[in-house]
Design a protein around this motif. Structure first.
Motif, mmCIF file in Angstrom:
data_model
loop_
_atom_site.group_PDB
_atom_site.id
_atom_site.type_symbol
_atom_site.label_atom_id
_atom_site.label_comp_id
_atom_site.label_asym_id
_atom_site.label_seq_id
_atom_site.Cartn_x
_atom_site.Cartn_y
_atom_site.Cartn_z
ATOM 1 N N ARG A 106 37.733 41.361 19.072
ATOM 2 C CA ARG A 106 36.922 40.001 18.747
ATOM 3 C C ARG A 106 35.592 39.785 19.074
ATOM 4 N NH1 ARG A 106 39.049 35.320 20.076
ATOM 5 N NH2 ARG A 106 41.021 36.520 20.750
ATOM 6 N N GLU A 107 34.977 39.200 18.619
ATOM 7 C CA GLU A 107 34.220 38.915 20.030
ATOM 8 C C GLU A 107 34.238 38.087 20.735
ATOM 9 O OE1 GLU A 107 30.651 36.245 17.912
ATOM 10 O OE2 GLU A 107 31.395 37.849 16.523
ATOM 11 N N HIS A 108 33.292 38.002 21.752
ATOM 12 C CA HIS A 108 33.395 37.218 23.283
ATOM 13 C C HIS A 108 34.854 36.803 23.957
ATOM 14 C CE1 HIS A 108 29.334 36.319 21.641
ATOM 15 N NE2 HIS A 108 29.867 35.264 21.069
ATOM 16 N N THR A 109 35.962 37.939 23.618
ATOM 17 C CA THR A 109 36.671 37.840 24.458
ATOM 18 C C THR A 109 36.410 38.586 25.517
ATOM 19 O OG1 THR A 109 37.225 39.870 23.637
ATOM 20 C CG2 THR A 109 38.462 38.408 22.677
ATOM 21 N N PRO A 110 37.341 39.163 26.659
ATOM 22 C CA PRO A 110 36.773 39.303 27.545
ATOM 23 C C PRO A 110 36.261 41.195 27.748
ATOM 24 C CG PRO A 110 38.531 37.933 28.750
ATOM 25 C CD PRO A 110 38.204 37.848 27.179
ATOM 26 N N GLY A 111 37.858 42.351 26.738
ATOM 27 C CA GLY A 111 37.838 43.430 26.566
ATOM 28 C C GLY A 111 36.361 43.089 25.624
ATOM 29 N N SER A 112 35.899 42.740 24.119
ATOM 30 C CA SER A 112 34.581 43.190 24.274
ATOM 31 C C SER A 112 33.413 43.329 24.432
ATOM 32 C CB SER A 112 34.760 42.238 23.117
ATOM 33 O OG SER A 112 33.397 42.379 22.158
ATOM 34 N N TRP A 171 29.374 54.376 36.693
ATOM 35 C CA TRP A 171 29.899 53.395 37.497
ATOM 36 C C TRP A 171 29.766 52.091 37.857
ATOM 37 C CZ3 TRP A 171 30.441 51.663 42.603
ATOM 38 C CH2 TRP A 171 31.460 51.354 43.340
ATOM 39 N N ILE A 172 30.261 51.486 38.204
ATOM 40 C CA ILE A 172 30.734 49.710 38.212
ATOM 41 C C ILE A 172 32.136 49.085 39.387
ATOM 42 C CG2 ILE A 172 31.539 48.676 36.768
ATOM 43 C CD1 ILE A 172 28.932 46.241 37.217
ATOM 44 N N ALA A 173 31.468 48.492 40.376
ATOM 45 C CA ALA A 173 32.546 48.319 41.038
ATOM 46 C C ALA A 173 33.509 46.875 40.634
ATOM 47 C CB ALA A 173 32.656 47.838 42.178
ATOM 48 N N VAL A 174 34.585 47.161 40.319
ATOM 49 C CA VAL A 174 35.380 46.047 40.157
ATOM 50 C C VAL A 174 35.224 44.781 39.835
ATOM 51 C CG1 VAL A 174 37.342 45.032 38.967
ATOM 52 C CG2 VAL A 174 37.416 47.359 39.548
ATOM 53 N N GLY A 175 34.821 44.034 41.734
ATOM 54 C CA GLY A 175 34.615 43.319 42.266
ATOM 55 C C GLY A 175 33.530 42.955 41.556
ATOM 56 N N ASP A 176 32.015 44.029 41.272
ATOM 57 C CA ASP A 176 30.262 43.888 40.133
ATOM 58 C C ASP A 176 31.166 42.909 38.767
ATOM 59 O OD1 ASP A 176 29.230 44.257 42.241
ATOM 60 O OD2 ASP A 176 28.644 46.028 42.298
ATOM 61 N N LEU A 177 32.164 43.318 38.681
ATOM 62 C CA LEU A 177 32.253 43.445 37.118
ATOM 63 C C LEU A 177 32.957 42.183 36.892
ATOM 64 C CD1 LEU A 177 34.235 46.226 35.243
ATOM 65 C CD2 LEU A 177 32.063 45.628 34.277
ATOM 66 N N ILE A 178 33.825 41.016 37.817
ATOM 67 C CA ILE A 178 34.512 39.873 38.057
ATOM 68 C C ILE A 178 32.823 39.031 38.045
ATOM 69 C CG2 ILE A 178 35.692 38.431 39.005
ATOM 70 C CD1 ILE A 178 37.383 40.476 39.677
ATOM 71 N N ARG A 179 31.950 39.367 39.032
ATOM 72 C CA ARG A 179 31.012 38.310 39.556
ATOM 73 C C ARG A 179 29.907 38.760 37.841
ATOM 74 N NH1 ARG A 179 31.664 40.478 44.792
ATOM 75 N NH2 ARG A 179 31.282 42.215 44.158
ATOM 76 N N LEU A 180 29.210 39.876 37.201
ATOM 77 C CA LEU A 180 28.619 39.331 36.839
ATOM 78 C C LEU A 180 29.352 38.710 35.203
ATOM 79 C CD1 LEU A 180 27.687 43.042 36.274
ATOM 80 C CD2 LEU A 180 25.972 41.087 36.496
ATOM 81 N N LEU A 181 30.850 39.022 35.184
ATOM 82 C CA LEU A 181 31.707 37.898 33.864
ATOM 83 C C LEU A 181 31.545 36.839 34.273
ATOM 84 C CD1 LEU A 181 31.070 40.752 32.469
ATOM 85 C CD2 LEU A 181 33.315 40.062 31.511
ATOM 86 N N ALA A 182 31.407 36.264 35.650
ATOM 87 C CA ALA A 182 31.871 35.009 36.278
ATOM 88 C C ALA A 182 30.423 33.965 34.956
ATOM 89 C CB ALA A 182 31.734 34.865 37.238
ATOM 90 N N VAL A 196 34.284 33.874 32.528
ATOM 91 C CA VAL A 196 35.093 34.571 32.675
ATOM 92 C C VAL A 196 35.639 34.763 33.692
ATOM 93 C CG1 VAL A 196 36.781 36.855 31.586
ATOM 94 C CG2 VAL A 196 34.335 35.504 30.385
ATOM 95 N N ASP A 197 36.900 34.168 34.272
ATOM 96 C CA ASP A 197 37.844 34.202 35.594
ATOM 97 C C ASP A 197 38.568 35.696 36.186
ATOM 98 O OD1 ASP A 197 37.693 31.686 35.660
ATOM 99 O OD2 ASP A 197 39.719 31.272 34.523
ATOM 100 N N ALA A 198 38.649 36.567 36.828
ATOM 101 C CA ALA A 198 39.191 37.221 37.432
ATOM 102 C C ALA A 198 39.823 37.502 36.809
ATOM 103 C CB ALA A 198 39.035 37.404 39.068
ATOM 104 N N GLN A 199 40.787 37.368 36.510
ATOM 105 C CA GLN A 199 42.428 37.674 36.202
ATOM 106 C C GLN A 199 42.146 38.053 34.696
ATOM 107 O OE1 GLN A 199 45.080 38.719 37.662
ATOM 108 N NE2 GLN A 199 45.331 40.029 36.176
ATOM 109 N N PRO A 200 41.370 37.707 33.564
ATOM 110 C CA PRO A 200 41.101 38.502 32.425
ATOM 111 C C PRO A 200 40.277 40.004 32.835
ATOM 112 C CG PRO A 200 41.074 35.852 31.928
ATOM 113 C CD PRO A 200 40.992 36.276 33.686
ATOM 114 N N VAL A 201 39.103 39.670 33.741
ATOM 115 C CA VAL A 201 38.073 40.414 33.637
ATOM 116 C C VAL A 201 39.367 42.040 34.207
ATOM 117 C CG1 VAL A 201 36.701 41.751 34.784
ATOM 118 C CG2 VAL A 201 36.345 39.632 34.027
ATOM 119 N N ARG A 202 39.997 41.701 35.012
ATOM 120 C CA ARG A 202 40.842 43.251 35.731
ATOM 121 C C ARG A 202 41.912 43.494 34.179
ATOM 122 N NH1 ARG A 202 40.771 43.309 40.742
ATOM 123 N NH2 ARG A 202 39.654 41.944 42.320
#
Length: 286
Positions: free
Chosen positions: A15-21, A37-48, A52-58
């Protein structure tokens, strides 16, 4: 088709716009430009930038790892992830469909798919039906699936990649008689449902395009990244639901062409700024 590949297909259609999607869309639009390759921290910063909060990204990253989409890998002491080879293949398949600018012609005809699966492997029947539906095939009759001829090469490639070709026969076809083809396609595909999908895309993203076209001065890179990723995340399902039928077979008010133009213009307007934001965010935390 392995269970891992089936899981990847599920993530591709989540489903669109969920953190996984959004993560799948991010890796399709930007991840390969970063070498995969990308660091988890960068993914969190980008989806912010999309709220999107950090925990749903993780949590979404962990799910994509379990499903075989991402592979954990540390680089320079930083925890991160790289794309698996099946994920790269899946995203490459998506590129051909999502960014294609088709001009289908009725004279090109159709491709028919017929399949036969032994009783001992009956679970693959559902997999085949599901995959053909996701490629855009309609059901012409029980056991007979049909799509515009321009989908032949992609269908052949995908069924071969998923090790389903041995159960399937593909034929090129021309509709000779007896119903008018325009009437037939209304039985083979749910055109009102497809039209609603295009209209929903337009309701959300056409005003975004209008706003950006009125923007003067410096572009906000985080805003461009967020609006572009949302647009790609919404759009990437539509070219699979809509097989790209010749216009003479569609209602005069068909919204698919307008939706495609809005996506193409948003991609052209925001794509470069979105890529700049990704590069600067990642480089700034290297």
């Amino acid at each position: 088709m392995t269970s891992s590949e089936a899981a990847l297909e599920d993530d591709q259609s989540a489903r669109e716009h969920t953190p996984g999607s959004l993560l799948v869309t991010f890796f399709g639009a930007h991840g390969r430009d970063l070498g995969g390759w990308i660091a988890v921290g960068d993914l969190i910063r980008l989806l912010a930038a999309l709220g999107v909060d950090a925990q749903p990204v993780r949590s979404a990253v962990s799910r994509l790892k379990r499903r075989g989409f991402l592979v954990p890998e540390s680089l320079g002491g930083a925890a991160g992830y790289t794309l698996s080879e099946p994920a790269r293949e899946l995203l490459a398949d998506g590129d051909r469909r999502i960014y294609a600018h088709r001009a289908p012609r009725l004279a090109d005809g159709w491709v028919l798919a017929l399949f036969s699966v032994p009783e001992s492997e009956r679970h693959k029947r559902h997999v085949l039906r599901s995959r053909l539906a996701r490629l855009g095939f309609g059901t012409a009759a029980p056991g007979v699936w049909i799509a515009p001829a321009h989908l032949y090469e992609e269908t052949r490639h995908v069924l071969t990649r998923l090790e389903l070709a041995a159960y399937t026969d593909l034929f090129r076809a021309e509709h000779l008689a007896f119903d008018a083809t325009a009437e037939s396609v209304r039985r083979w595909w749910d055109l009102p449902a497809l039209a609603r999908c295009h209209e929903e895309f337009l309701e959300v993203h056409e005003p975004v395009l209008t706003r950006w076209n009125r923007t003067r001065g410096a572009v906000s890179l985080p805003d461009a990244f967020a609006d572009h990723l949302r647009a790609v995340d919404s759009w990437r399902r539509l070219p699979y639901l809509d097989p790209g039928l010749p216009p003479e077979l569609l209602p005069a008010s068909w919204p698919g062409g307008r939706a495609a133009r809005v996506f193409q213009e948003l991609d052209a307007r925001l794509g470069a700024a979105a890529r700049d934001y990704v590069r600067t965010t990642v480089a700034g935390n290297a």
